[in-house]
Design an enzyme around this catalytic site. Structure first.
Site, short mmCIF file in Angstrom:
data_model
loop_
_atom_site.label_atom_id
_atom_site.label_comp_id
_atom_site.label_asym_id
_atom_site.label_seq_id
_atom_site.Cartn_x
_atom_site.Cartn_y
_atom_site.Cartn_z
N ASP A 21 68.30 -10.61 65.14
CA ASP A 21 68.48 -11.55 64.03
C ASP A 21 69.93 -11.61 63.55
OD1 ASP A 21 68.35 -8.93 63.02
OD2 ASP A 21 66.35 -9.22 62.21
N HIS A 47 57.89 -6.06 57.79
CA HIS A 47 58.51 -7.06 58.67
C HIS A 47 59.10 -6.39 59.91
CE1 HIS A 47 62.58 -6.82 56.27
NE2 HIS A 47 62.70 -6.11 57.36
N GLU A 106 58.71 -12.03 58.03
CA GLU A 106 58.19 -11.53 56.77
C GLU A 106 56.67 -11.68 56.71
OE1 GLU A 106 60.15 -9.83 55.11
OE2 GLU A 106 61.94 -10.84 54.39
N ASN A 126 58.03 -3.77 53.77
CA ASN A 126 56.91 -4.72 53.63
C ASN A 126 56.27 -5.03 54.98
OD1 ASN A 126 58.79 -6.33 54.88
ND2 ASN A 126 58.93 -7.88 53.28
C1 F6R Z 1 67.48 -5.71 61.53
C2 F6R Z 1 66.08 -6.10 61.41
C3 F6R Z 1 65.25 -5.61 60.29
C4 F6R Z 1 65.46 -4.13 59.97
C5 F6R Z 1 64.56 -3.69 58.82
C6 F6R Z 1 64.79 -2.24 58.45
O1 F6R Z 1 68.06 -6.26 62.68
O2 F6R Z 1 65.59 -6.84 62.21
O3 F6R Z 1 63.89 -5.82 60.60
O4 F6R Z 1 65.18 -3.37 61.12
O5 F6R Z 1 64.81 -4.48 57.70
O6 F6R Z 1 66.07 -2.10 57.95
P1 F6R Z 1 66.72 -0.66 57.68
O7 F6R Z 1 66.84 -0.01 59.01
O8 F6R Z 1 68.06 -0.94 57.07
O9 F6R Z 1 65.78 0.05 56.77
#
Ligand code: F6R
Length: 250
Positions: A67, A138, A143, A136
């Site tokens: 992403d 995702h 989401e 959450n």
């Molecule tokens: C990032 C991504 C997100 C993160 C997720 C966890 O490329 O796709 O899904 O992996 O938000 O983020 P952290 O590792 O910062 O807790």
């Protein structure tokens, strides 16, 4: 699903890196799907350490990131392009031309999503996809929703995600409200998936990933339908699993 418990952040990074390095060595032409955020940082450090010590060769490796935020320039430190260069690509012998991230500054996001999806196909698909997880549930930036999104798409970020990611910005107002993200279908097409998590805030969703009812309300639960998923988590992220289900943990 294979579940691996890590003890502390070094061990967590090392165990995850070992599986990625194994993939690179067994197929030096692999396509790796990569993630940003805090979860993969120790992993990328371990990959860099291994590169310095053992010269693991990335010259024919290709990468596609999950992403990118919409509307921020790649020169911005908070862009995922900048993150990847800074935390990994600048420190190993990968060719920058072989590293791909959605263009969050594209004029037409829908055209960009289609382009990215086609690009992944033209590379032959993802051999190993690294995933973090949101508190959450995702994965990528898919989401919680009423349906699973198939392809790369432009996502409105949930307030919970904006709040969680505000720690990287000087104020919450600076956090982009939208991102381009591989879809659930794109992620599920990867041949192997490596889901990583640390900290208490992830414990409910790690539990849901393994035992929850499969539902778009917790996008991570779809991973139960993938034939080759490995979860690596520390004791805190694994705490809810460990209370009753010690037998699932390797
Ligand atoms: C990032 C991504 C997100 C993160 C997720 C966890 O490329 O796709 O899904 O992996 O938000 O983020 P952290 O590792 O910062 O807790």
């Amino acid at each position: 699903m294979k579940v691996i418990l890590a003890t502390g952040s070094k061990d967590f990074g090392k165990k995850t890196a070992e599986l990625i390095i194994e993939q690179v060595k067994s197929n030096p032409n692999s396509v790796l799907g990569l993630a940003t955020g805090s979860s993969p940082i120790e992993t990328y450090k371990s990959i860099i350490e291994d590169f310095k010590e053992n010269n693991t060769d990335y010259s024919n490796i290709k990468t596609v990131n999950l992403d990118e935020y919409c509307g921020i320039d790649t020169s911005n430190e908070q862009s995922y392009k900048y993150f990847m260069d800074d935390n990994l690509f600048n420190h190993i012998n990968i060719k920058k031309d072989n590293t791909f991230i959605p263009n969050g500054k594209a004029l037409d996001m829908s055209v960009e999503c289609d382009r990215y999806e086609e690009l992944i196909k033209s590379l032959g698909g993802v051999d190993l996809q690294l995933l973090g997880i949101g508190s959450n549930g995702h994965i990528g930036f898919n989401e919680p929703n009423t349906h699973f999104t198939k392809k790369t798409n432009c996502v409105d970020l949930e307030m919970e995600t904006i709040e969680a990611n505000s720690r990287f910005f000087s104020s919450i107002d600076e956090v982009p409200k939208q991102a381009l993200s591989m879809g659930i279908g794109t992620i599920m097409s990867a041949k192997k998936i490596l889901l990583i998590a640390t900290g208490h805030s992830k414990s409910n969703m790690i539990y849901e990933t393994i035992f929850g009812e499969v539902s778009p309300k917790s996008p991570c639960t779809i991973l139960q339908f993938h034939p080759d998923v490995t979860i690596i988590a520390d004791e805190d992220a694994m705490s809810k699993v460990l209370i009753n289900n010690l037998d699932v943990v390797n």
